[in-house]
Design an enzyme around this catalytic site. Sequence first.
Site: not given
Length: 493
Positions: A181, A256, A289, A387
């Site tokens: 996906k 992750e 990231c 983040e």
Amino acid sequence: MSDFQAVVEGVPVDTRHWIGGERVASATTFDSVSPIDETVIAQVSAGGADEVDRAVRAARKAFPAWAALPVAERSAILRRVADLVESRVEDLAVVETRDNGSLLRSHRRGVMPRVATNFRFFADLAEQLAHPDLEVRDHRERISYDPAGVVAVITPWNAPLMLATWRIGPALAAGNTVVAKPPEWAPLTASLLADITAEAGMPPGVFNVVQGMGGQAGAPLTAHPGIDRLCFTGSVPTAGVIATAAAKNIVPLSFELGGKSPLVVFDDADLDLAVDLAVEQFDNAGQVCLKGARLLVHDTIAEEFTARVTKQASTLVQGDPRDEATDVSALIHRRHFDQMAGFVERAIADGARPILGGGPNEELGGLYFRPTILVDAAPGSEILTEEVFGPVLTIETFATEDEAVQKANDTRFGLAATLVTGDPDRAERVSDRLDAGTVWVNCFFVRDLAAPFGGNGKSGIGREGGVWSFDFYTNVKNSVFAPTGWTTERKDS
């Protein structure tokens, strides 16, 4: 041209799903919007539970034959995929740049060639791992990596094709079938990959693509009882939802989930190198990231370091990612832009001081946010702990090695850390104390595919890369054979 045939930068893209070796349309669509200018570049089939179920069933049907295929034959198909990716680097690069706004030069020179490497490396490794033997007390122990079944791969928008194939490559090489996906904010190169796999001779159903929104397509995929492994790259909240859904079927997970990584600069560091590494954190408009968003600098060099970083970062060129001169492009989507801008606005309201940037680029408009450096943020404040995933760095100082380590580890994340020092003993000592899955010393963003990758804490679950990928995508089995000539009489252990 049908509603599901787009031409992106001159490259035809079929925007229907790829299920069981066929293009499948949905009754509804969603817009693929380019971050460059916020224009709609394609209408994409929006899948749901029916398309997901059809894709999983197609993958399940194809699994026995693909798993039984000799590893050399599977690997040969994957190498053909790699060859075709290399032959279409330009097409893949221009489509992904238009779709997600990353720099075209980066896609041409690094990202898309790495996609080919993802397939070729794991094809080679699968052959190397075929039935290694151990000898234990005259017995032969055969280690086999048996494919797990159907793998669901849900990937992010910041490097959609590269991050997808870093999972798809080992999953297929191990003998699994895949339902992917792609991200709804950057889905188009996954469709091009489907064409490439078909051209390479991959049997129908081995690789499938279902496009759509997370709630409509992602949710039924993560909860589907026909999934045997599930990997996801994205946010912590979404991971919690996925883990809850997958738990009902006892599905192993690989997550992750991002980071809030430190870049620690000691007073014995090469300042030219340290400044270059700090400015490099603005790559992909900070939508990385692994980036060292928190610059931690020894207080005796903080003034000089801050001045030099600010000066060098101020020379970064922001603009259209298709321009070779551009260093910093747009953010991915209006929703993300507003969220990221909110972090900066709240930080400034709480006392943080922008010494570079601090807001949108008014000259460019749209989704362009100026490269930003903030100082004087309050300890424990949101800008230092959450983040932000944009072109924003913060600078803090420390006085001692212990304080540097304490501040570096003062986060719920543990994906990566970067350390800059001229002292080899300190490099060894501090890297051992940093709580991160990857630590770079006097370098950044260097990782061989044979190395493990993953994060600690809220940065994820598990490790992938090299043999660690095969540990996850397979059921590892040990078959123990008695010495030749023994009878079937039971032996005491």
